[in-house]
Design a protein around this motif. Structure first.
Motif, PDB file in Angstrom:
ATOM      1  N   LEU A   1      -6.821   8.149  -4.580  1.00  0.00           N
ATOM      2  CA  LEU A   1      -7.861   7.243  -5.057  1.00  0.00           C
ATOM      3  C   LEU A   1      -7.908   7.160  -6.586  1.00  0.00           C
ATOM      4  O   LEU A   1      -8.359   6.156  -7.135  1.00  0.00           O
TER       5      LEU A   1
ATOM      6  N   THR B   1      -6.742  -0.706  -0.831  1.00  0.00           N
ATOM      7  CA  THR B   1      -7.013   0.607  -1.398  1.00  0.00           C
ATOM      8  C   THR B   1      -5.801   1.489  -1.137  1.00  0.00           C
ATOM      9  O   THR B   1      -5.287   1.508  -0.020  1.00  0.00           O
ATOM     10  N   VAL B   2      -5.341   2.186  -2.167  1.00  0.00           N
ATOM     11  CA  VAL B   2      -4.169   3.036  -2.021  1.00  0.00           C
ATOM     12  C   VAL B   2      -4.540   4.489  -2.297  1.00  0.00           C
ATOM     13  O   VAL B   2      -5.571   4.781  -2.906  1.00  0.00           O
ATOM     14  N   GLU B   3      -3.698   5.374  -1.833  1.00  0.00           N
ATOM     15  CA  GLU B   3      -3.850   6.804  -2.102  1.00  0.00           C
ATOM     16  C   GLU B   3      -2.859   7.217  -3.180  1.00  0.00           C
ATOM     17  O   GLU B   3      -1.748   6.683  -3.218  1.00  0.00           O
TER      18      GLU B   3
ATOM     19  N   THR C   1      -5.277   6.951  -8.480  1.00  0.00           N
ATOM     20  CA  THR C   1      -4.307   5.898  -8.785  1.00  0.00           C
ATOM     21  C   THR C   1      -4.897   4.534  -8.483  1.00  0.00           C
ATOM     22  O   THR C   1      -4.728   3.583  -9.259  1.00  0.00           O
ATOM     23  N   ASP C   2      -5.596   4.436  -7.359  1.00  0.00           N
ATOM     24  CA  ASP C   2      -6.231   3.179  -6.980  1.00  0.00           C
ATOM     25  C   ASP C   2      -7.205   2.722  -8.064  1.00  0.00           C
ATOM     26  O   ASP C   2      -7.191   1.563  -8.487  1.00  0.00           O
TER      27      ASP C   2
ATOM     28  N   GLU D   1      -5.359   1.643 -11.320  1.00  0.00           N
ATOM     29  CA  GLU D   1      -4.697   0.340 -11.198  1.00  0.00           C
ATOM     30  C   GLU D   1      -5.709  -0.792 -11.223  1.00  0.00           C
ATOM     31  O   GLU D   1      -5.477  -1.838 -11.844  1.00  0.00           O
ATOM     32  N   LYS D   2      -6.831  -0.606 -10.557  1.00  0.00           N
ATOM     33  CA  LYS D   2      -7.836  -1.662 -10.527  1.00  0.00           C
ATOM     34  C   LYS D   2      -8.444  -1.886 -11.908  1.00  0.00           C
ATOM     35  O   LYS D   2      -8.731  -3.027 -12.283  1.00  0.00           O
TER      36      LYS D   2
ATOM     37  N   ARG E   1      -4.906  -7.521  -5.719  1.00  0.00           N
ATOM     38  CA  ARG E   1      -4.832  -6.055  -5.806  1.00  0.00           C
ATOM     39  C   ARG E   1      -6.163  -5.425  -5.425  1.00  0.00           C
ATOM     40  O   ARG E   1      -6.218  -4.284  -4.945  1.00  0.00           O
ATOM     41  N   TYR E   2      -7.250  -6.167  -5.610  1.00  0.00           N
ATOM     42  CA  TYR E   2      -8.571  -5.649  -5.263  1.00  0.00           C
ATOM     43  C   TYR E   2      -8.846  -5.656  -3.765  1.00  0.00           C
ATOM     44  O   TYR E   2      -9.857  -5.121  -3.314  1.00  0.00           O
TER      45      TYR E   2
ATOM     46  N   LYS F   1       0.809  -1.220   0.000  1.00  0.00           N
ATOM     47  CA  LYS F   1       0.000   0.000   0.000  1.00  0.00           C
ATOM     48  C   LYS F   1       0.840   1.267   0.000  1.00  0.00           C
ATOM     49  O   LYS F   1       0.399   2.316  -0.471  1.00  0.00           O
TER      50      LYS F   1
END
Length: 241
Positions: A62, A58-60, A64-65, A68-69, A54-55, A25
């Motif tokens: 949002l 949750t990264v910061e 970017t999150d 990526e998803k 990866r799902y 993360k």
């Protein structure tokens, strides 16, 4: 020497070793993104299984999150039919990311086959307690409005769930099914003394939509009626307006 030889092989073991980077993360996001791309270039189910993790984070930021998803969705979809077993296993065993698993399966399978998988998952879960009811709610929302004889029997046990969100989702799914064995369980839930008001309203909506009468429960139903619902002379729940 290929890049995967340099990195230590491209077999399933390599995919599993990348899991820690996929679920990282914090730190440089390029490390995580590089691992995702490497997995997308592999040609075995273990790579899909790792990509699915990866799902679960949750990264910061949002944005970017989300990016990526979406990228992971496209990578997994590119595996075609080979992705179906690991995605199905993920759907069955993980409480998180149910909506993403369903979206992938919808992209790879006919609707009837996805319904089969969702029905199986609902039957497996039953009314068992889950700390987070999101998975059940997502599955129930998926079958809502779909016509399939297998749906109602799989949904019915969820009326006894401990979470009000699950009960409401089950009621919304059952209403259009017009499944006669659901009549008394819906009436029982509607008139039970500990049923929350919002669940009662969902139960009234389900009764109105299904066309079920309130025979055997008329007095109890009258006691909990809420506008705009009423019971007509034939014992059917109706909605004003």
């Amino acid at each position: 020497m290929g890049i995967f030889d340099f990195l230590g092989g491209s077999g399933p073991e390599k995919a599993l070793k990348l899991k820690s980077k996929v679920t990282q993360k914090y730190g440089d996001p390029s490390t995580r993104q590089k691992a995702l791309q490497q997995l997308g270039e592999m040609q075995f189910p273990e790579a899909v299984s790792v990509l699915l993790h990866r799902y679960t984070i949750t990264v910061e930021p949002l944005t970017t999150d989300a990016d990526e998803k979406e990228h992971v969705f496209e990578l997994i979809k590119s595996f075609g039919k080979d992705a179906i077993p690991p995605v199905t296993e993920f759907l069955r065993k993980n409480e998180q990311a149910t909506s993403w698993a369903l979206r992938i399966l919808e992209a790879l399978l006919p609707e009837a086959e996805v319904v089969t998988l969702v029905v199986d998952a609902l039957q497996h879960l039953g009314s068992q307690y889950m700390r987070d009811p999101e998975k059940k709610v997502v599955l129930l929302h998926y079958v809502t409005g779909k016509q399939d004889a297998r749906i109602a029997p799989a949904v019915l046990p969820h009326l006894d769930d401990m979470a009000d969100e699950v009960k409401i989702a089950a009621l919304k799914a059952l209403g259009p099914q017009k499944h006669e064995p659901a009549r008394e369980p819906i009436l029982h839930l509607l008139t039970a003394p500990d049923t929350a008001r919002r669940v009662q309203v969902a139960a009234l909506e389900a009764l109105q939509e299904s066309g079920f009468g309130v025979q055997g429960y008329r007095e109890k139903v009258d006691a909990v009626l809420a506008d705009p619902y009423y019971v007509d002379g034939g014992g059917l729940v109706k909605r004003r307006g």
